[in-house]
Design a protein around this motif. Structure first.
Motif, short mmCIF file in Angstrom:
data_model
loop_
_atom_site.label_atom_id
_atom_site.label_comp_id
_atom_site.label_asym_id
_atom_site.label_seq_id
_atom_site.Cartn_x
_atom_site.Cartn_y
_atom_site.Cartn_z
N UNK A 121 31.26 75.62 50.28
CA UNK A 121 31.02 76.55 49.18
C UNK A 121 31.44 76.00 47.82
N UNK A 122 32.66 75.40 47.66
CA UNK A 122 33.01 74.87 46.33
C UNK A 122 32.07 73.76 45.85
N UNK A 123 31.59 72.93 46.78
CA UNK A 123 30.69 71.85 46.39
C UNK A 123 29.38 72.43 45.87
N UNK A 124 28.83 73.39 46.61
CA UNK A 124 27.60 74.03 46.16
C UNK A 124 27.80 74.76 44.85
N UNK A 125 28.93 75.44 44.70
CA UNK A 125 29.22 76.17 43.47
C UNK A 125 29.29 75.23 42.27
N UNK A 126 29.93 74.10 42.46
CA UNK A 126 30.06 73.12 41.38
C UNK A 126 28.69 72.62 40.92
N UNK A 127 27.83 72.29 41.87
CA UNK A 127 26.50 71.78 41.52
C UNK A 127 25.62 72.85 40.87
N UNK A 128 25.66 74.07 41.41
CA UNK A 128 24.83 75.14 40.85
C UNK A 128 25.23 75.44 39.41
N UNK A 129 26.53 75.54 39.15
CA UNK A 129 26.99 75.83 37.79
C UNK A 129 26.65 74.69 36.83
N UNK B 67 31.87 81.86 44.67
CA UNK B 67 31.02 81.47 45.79
C UNK B 67 31.75 81.42 47.12
N UNK B 68 32.97 80.87 47.22
CA UNK B 68 33.68 80.96 48.51
C UNK B 68 33.93 82.39 48.96
N UNK B 69 34.25 83.29 48.01
CA UNK B 69 34.46 84.68 48.40
C UNK B 69 33.16 85.32 48.89
N UNK B 70 32.07 85.05 48.20
CA UNK B 70 30.79 85.59 48.63
C UNK B 70 30.36 84.98 49.97
N UNK B 71 30.69 83.73 50.19
CA UNK B 71 30.39 83.10 51.48
C UNK B 71 31.12 83.81 52.62
N UNK B 72 32.39 84.16 52.38
CA UNK B 72 33.16 84.89 53.38
C UNK B 72 32.52 86.26 53.65
N UNK B 73 32.10 86.94 52.59
CA UNK B 73 31.43 88.23 52.75
C UNK B 73 30.13 88.05 53.53
N UNK B 74 29.39 86.97 53.25
CA UNK B 74 28.13 86.72 53.95
C UNK B 74 28.37 86.46 55.44
N UNK B 75 29.42 85.72 55.76
CA UNK B 75 29.72 85.46 57.17
C UNK B 75 30.02 86.76 57.91
N UNK B 76 30.84 87.61 57.30
CA UNK B 76 31.18 88.88 57.95
C UNK B 76 29.95 89.77 58.08
N UNK B 77 29.13 89.82 57.05
CA UNK B 77 27.94 90.68 57.11
C UNK B 77 26.95 90.18 58.15
N UNK C 263 27.00 80.20 54.13
CA UNK C 263 27.12 79.48 52.86
C UNK C 263 25.75 79.12 52.30
N UNK C 264 24.78 78.82 53.15
CA UNK C 264 23.47 78.39 52.65
C UNK C 264 22.73 79.55 51.98
N UNK C 265 22.68 80.70 52.63
CA UNK C 265 21.99 81.85 52.03
C UNK C 265 22.69 82.29 50.75
N UNK C 266 23.99 82.26 50.75
CA UNK C 266 24.73 82.64 49.54
C UNK C 266 24.47 81.68 48.40
N UNK C 267 24.47 80.37 48.70
CA UNK C 267 24.22 79.38 47.65
C UNK C 267 22.81 79.51 47.10
N UNK C 268 21.83 79.76 47.97
CA UNK C 268 20.45 79.92 47.49
C UNK C 268 20.32 81.17 46.61
N UNK C 269 20.97 82.24 47.01
CA UNK C 269 20.95 83.45 46.18
C UNK C 269 21.60 83.20 44.83
N UNK C 270 22.72 82.50 44.82
CA UNK C 270 23.40 82.23 43.56
C UNK C 270 22.61 81.26 42.70
N UNK C 271 21.89 80.35 43.33
CA UNK C 271 21.04 79.44 42.56
C UNK C 271 19.93 80.21 41.85
#
Length: 380
Positions: free
Chosen positions: A324-332, A274-284, A220-228
């Motif tokens: 993920x939803x908390x980070x997504x809300x703040x970033x947007x 962001x939650x979907x991308x977080x799931x993809x990031x965990x699997x990757x 979730x952290x790497x995904x949120x930083x990328x989305x930011x």
């Protein structure tokens, strides 16, 4: 009208003491000549010396200013009051110049502040700016939530086309970069873990290290930083360009709500993506760690998955995915707010875009650290 050359000469008045006679035309035409004499006599002029103005032929503001510079405002005022041969016009001009220059106070000497004072002042300014930005963010958050509540109760006002377009931009287009980055980071974490744990004969626990780190934090952290860096900057640039081109004013003129039209589709798209991308990031990340384990530690994929199934609990996945939803809300929110704060120039767009990325990454890391400390103390 003939011009009389100005002069300043000393007179011997006997018992009354020395006197200074001023005559000729004290006008702007003779300013350069008189200025040299005034500067030369000013240092040697005593308070006891009398002044004779009877030979004064012509006088303007420049000449009156030179007299004030020679005698000072207070003494010039006294001499004007004591001399009865002056005309009313000259008396008024000299008093006006004396009073005007007397009101001017010399600027205070500029004191060079100490380095500690400058540092503390800079810290104070930055703290005040952070407090103002926090208040603006909280106010914008309340405005957005109220608009979201009103819109959800009216399905006809849902903008599904804009939502799908932003979802494609935020989510689908970001899958390759998120998957590649987390795959490489997962491989690096597994390699470092295997290198360190090999000294203790515990290389098998590299699997647990990769799983725990990506399920709880890195995914979730790497995904949120990328989305930011990728999406928050895009939101700011898009809305900021509209603000610079006065398109938002046109939206308000048409009776539309810019929050409902511009912010809500981006916010909802980020909350879904962001939650979907977080799931993809965990699997990757887990896949990258599994590849290193298979090549370096001779742990086959079947054994790798078996260790994951037996050792990793579901709560670790929930801890990561619920952030993920908390980070997504703040970033947007930050991205859209900085876009609305653009003043109208290209430089302002660039400054607020940079500010949106910095604020988003800072808040994401801060909240993640606070959540990690809280969950560690709670034993989750």
């Amino acid at each position: 009208m003939t011009s009389t050359a100005p002069f300043i000469r000393s007179l011997d008045t006997g018992q009354a003491g020395p006197a200074l006679q001023i005559g000729g035309d004290w006008t702007l035409a003779h300013y350069a000549q008189l200025e040299v004499q005034v500067h030369r006599l000013r240092e040697h002029l005593s308070d006891a010396m009398q002044l004779d103005l009877q030979a004064l032929a012509a006088l303007d503001t420049a000449g009156a200013a030179l007299l004030q510079e020679l005698l000072g405002s207070q003494r010039l005022r006294e001499i004007v009051q004591q001399t009865h041969d002056l005309s009313d016009e000259r008396r008024a001009l000299l008093l006006a110049v004396a009073n005007a220059t007397a009101e001017e106070e010399p600027p205070p000497p500029h004191a060079t502040p100490s380095a500690l004072r400058e540092v503390l002042g800079h810290i104070g300014v930055e703290m005040e700016e952070m407090w103002c930005q926090l208040k603006e963010l909280l106010g914008f958050m309340g405005l957005t939530l109220s608009s979201l509540l009103v819109t959800l109760l009216r399905p006809r006002r849902w903008r599904l086309t804009s939502l799908v377009a932003n979802l494609e931009q935020c989510g689908l287009n970001a899958v390759p970069i998120v998957a590649l980055l987390t795959f490489l980071v997962g491989a690096v974490v597994a390699f470092l873990g295997a290198t360190i744990l090999a000294d203790f004969g515990a290389s098998i626990y590299t699997v647990n290290l990769v799983a725990f780190s990506f399920l709880r934090e890195f995914g979730v952290l790497l995904t949120a930083i990328l989305m930011a860096g990728r999406t928050a900057s895009a939101f700011t640039a898009q809305i900021g360009s509209m603000k610079a081109n006065e398109e938002i004013d046109a939206i308000r003129t048409l009776g539309l709500n810019p929050i409902e039209l511009l912010v809500l589709p981006r916010l909802l798209a980020m909350l879904i993506a962001l939650p979907m991308l977080t799931f993809v990031a965990m699997l990757s990340g887990i896949l990258g760690g599994g590849l290193v384990c298979a090549l370096s530690l001779n742990i086959p994929p079947v054994m790798y998955l078996s260790i994951l199934h037996d050792s990793v609990e579901l709560r670790h996945f929930l801890v990561g995915i619920l952030k993920a939803p908390i980070f997504a809300f703040l970033i947007a929110l930050i991205g859209c707010l900085e876009g609305f704060k653009v003043s109208g120039s290209a430089q302002s767009v660039g400054e607020h875009t940079t500010s949106a990325v910095v604020q988003s990454i800072f808040l994401v890391i801060l909240l993640d650290a606070l959540a990690a400390l809280f969950l560690m103390e709670m034993g989750w």
